[in-house]
Design an enzyme around this catalytic site. Structure first.
Site, short mmCIF file in Angstrom:
data_model
loop_
_atom_site.label_atom_id
_atom_site.label_comp_id
_atom_site.label_asym_id
_atom_site.label_seq_id
_atom_site.Cartn_x
_atom_site.Cartn_y
_atom_site.Cartn_z
N CYS A 123 1.06 -1.11 -0.35
CA CYS A 123 0.19 0.04 0.25
C CYS A 123 0.75 1.75 -0.15
CB CYS A 123 -0.73 0.12 1.40
SG CYS A 123 -2.54 1.13 0.89
N HIS A 132 -4.12 -5.31 -0.40
CA HIS A 132 -3.05 -5.39 1.40
C HIS A 132 -2.88 -6.73 1.30
CE1 HIS A 132 -2.39 -1.80 3.41
NE2 HIS A 132 -3.27 -1.15 3.37
N GLU A 184 -1.90 -9.43 2.38
CA GLU A 184 -1.53 -9.66 3.95
C GLU A 184 -2.69 -10.68 4.12
OE1 GLU A 184 -1.63 -5.58 5.29
OE2 GLU A 184 -1.30 -6.64 3.52
#
Length: 536
Positions: free
Chosen positions: A381, A505, A507
């Site tokens: 990001c 993102h 993750e």
């Protein structure tokens, strides 16, 4: 529908979320479909406007819901995808009730906590549970018993217990058993916590006792006696080496069997699913080590980056290696640029997301160091936006390039506000949030990482790469290998061994046993770098 309601006592931060997720994982291993709801008693509508210093990271769901990090644990442990509806806050409940009052839905009535607020809470829980199609719904009541904010929620679940059949609801209370200076386990805090719970009309069926070492039989018996639960319902949740071992520990303690008996359920599978256990075995048998530097600005609170740490762990488990994280406060590099030399010994550098100008120049120094020294780089990001700015300044010759977020007068606003954000006034839930597709460039690093040409990842940002500068930046050697129409989703530098930065993102979609592709590739690149250094 079967409900398991998890409350907490004595103090916050005991691990209610991990306990809830672990119970769900164990039930899933037995063939049950499980969903989970997190109740946060704060008045915020959602977690989106809160600093990571308050509650740790803001976790983003597929529908763009900005929620408490515990929902991230639910998704990882249960390998599921939840929605914003699975996070109840005081703000959401009161806003709905006040809106109904203004529309005249309670016409003629005095609107009160009981029954109007409690009815709204119960209604939402039941709707979410039913919509999920689950067999069991786990409900974690945030905060600590005795907090004034939690009272309406505890009253609502008390009423649910009265309204549901006894075999359809179980209360699990997470508490603390501290150790005194003589090394004795003390049960008094647990006794007082259960007493306070009882004063609210709630009696726990199970007590999960957090403690440094396993409960002794005498401690277990004492808790059972004073708290009026069976001895087998006093569960020792002593410290584990890793949170992924907690489901196995609770299973060995007999928690699942006790809950199944209470809820009149039997295992749906003749042979239980052992994938989780096998993953933990792989994790504990990893060999070798890579060293990763994370350069951020919330580095003294690791919960700010919990999904990143877990994603690195998922990649490491599948790669078969261990990893060490060293945290660097980006402002240290701001104050003294020579400090960036501390990154020289690392196998990889990661710059996570964030908001605001503080620490951005330090992060760019770290990104420049990774690029110029061919150290594997992963940017997330803001970590991508700063990578683009750094490249524009130092390679593309756009001196003074910046984001309009940090400098409105920059001559080269290579990062600019999303067009749909220009007239936005409210701060809450107004960013580009949740799942969006990206089309990957053929033959790119991104395509090789994902193994497909179209991907879906979760977003949380207001600013993006300015399309007016894409050609100039690409002419200088950076490639935007992932795009959503005219929006740049992935940036890479092919001349480096591994340089991958994403506007999204990754993750948030990583799971134990099923790591996020960029994190797995980053771990592979770091392992390769580590071996090269050893061979030199």
């Amino acid at each position: 529908m079967k409900y398991i309601i998890v409350t907490g006592g004595v103090m916050s931060g005991l691990g209610k979320g991990i306990t809830t997720a672990s119970v769900g994982r164990n039930l899933k291993n037995k063939g049950y479909k499980v969903t989970a709801i997190k109740i946060d008693p704060y008045i915020n509508i959602d977690a989106g406007t809160m600093s990571p210093y308050q509650h740790g990271e803001v976790y983003v769901l597929k529908d763009g819901g900005e929620v408490d990090l515990d929902l991230g644990n639910y998704e990882r442990f249960l390998d599921t995808e939840l929605t914003r509806d699975h996070n109840l806050t005081t703000g959401k409940i009161y806003q709905t009730v006040i809106d109904k009052e203004r529309k005249g839905e309670y016409l003629g009535k005095t609107v009160q906590i009981i029954p109007h607020i409690t009815n709204e809470i119960k209604g939402r829980i039941r709707r979410i549970a039913a919509k999920s199609g689950a067999d069991v719904c786990l409900i974690e009541v945030g905060g600590t018993v005795g907090d004034i904010e939690s009272m309406p929620f505890l009253e609502a679940v008390r009423q649910m217990y009265r309204e549901e059949a006894p075999e359809n609801i179980a209360f699990l209370h997470v508490t603390l058993v501290p150790i005194d200076s003589q090394g004795d386990q003390k049960t008094k805090p647990t006794q007082h916590s259960v007493k306070e719970l009882r004063e609210l009309g709630l009696t726990p069926h199970v007590i999960v006792a957090r403690c440094k070492k396993a409960l002794t039989e005498s401690t277990r018996s004492k808790i059972a006696l004073f708290c009026d639960v069976p001895v087998e319902a006093v569960i020792s949740a002593h410290d584990s080496a890793d949170i992924y071992e907690v489901p196995l520990q609770l299973e060995n303690e007999g928690l699942s069997n006790f809950l199944l008996k209470k809820l009149l359920l039997k295992s749906k599978l003749e042979v239980e699913d052992t994938k989780w256990k096998e993953m933990v075995v792989r994790m504990n048998n990893c060999t070798g080590k890579v060293n990763v530097a994370i350069v951020g600005k919330y580095t003294h609170l690791e919960d700010s980056y919990i999904s990143i740490v877990e994603s690195l762990k998922h990649g490491a488990i599948e790669t078969g290696c261990n990893f060490d994280i060293t945290w660097f406060d980006a402002e240290e590099f701001d104050a003294d640029p020579t400090e960036v030399e501390k990154l020289s010994g690392f196998d990889g550098i990661l710059v996570p997301g964030g908001f605001g100008e503080r620490g951005t120049e330090g992060k760019m120094l770290a990104i420049q160091y990774a690029r110029e020294n061919n150290i594997p780089y992963l940017g997330l990001c803001l970590g991508m936006q700063l990578a683009v700015i750094e490249f524009a300044r130092n390679v593309a010759g756009l001196e003074g390039a910046n984001s309009s977020e940090f400098d409105e007068n920059t001559p080269y606003p290579v990062i600019d506000l999303l067009p749909e954000q220009e007239d936005v006034v409210d701060m809450g839930a107004t960013m580009r949030l949740g799942d969006y597709e990206a089309t990957l460039k053929e033959g790119s690093l991104a395509e090789s990482i994902y193994g497909e040409s179209v991907i879906t990842e979760r977003h949380r940002h207001r600013y993006e790469v300015n399309p007016n500068y894409v050609d100039k930046i690409e002419e200088s050697g950076m490639v935007f290998s992932g795009k959503n129409k005219n929006r740049m989703e992935i940036a890479e530098v092919p001349s480096n061994d591994f340089y991958f930065a994403s506007q999204f993102h990754p993750e948030f979609k990583s799971r134990p046993g099923r790591p996020s592709p960029p994190f797995k590739a980053f771990m592979d690149a770091m392992l390769k770098k580590s071996k090269e250094k050893k061979d030199q």
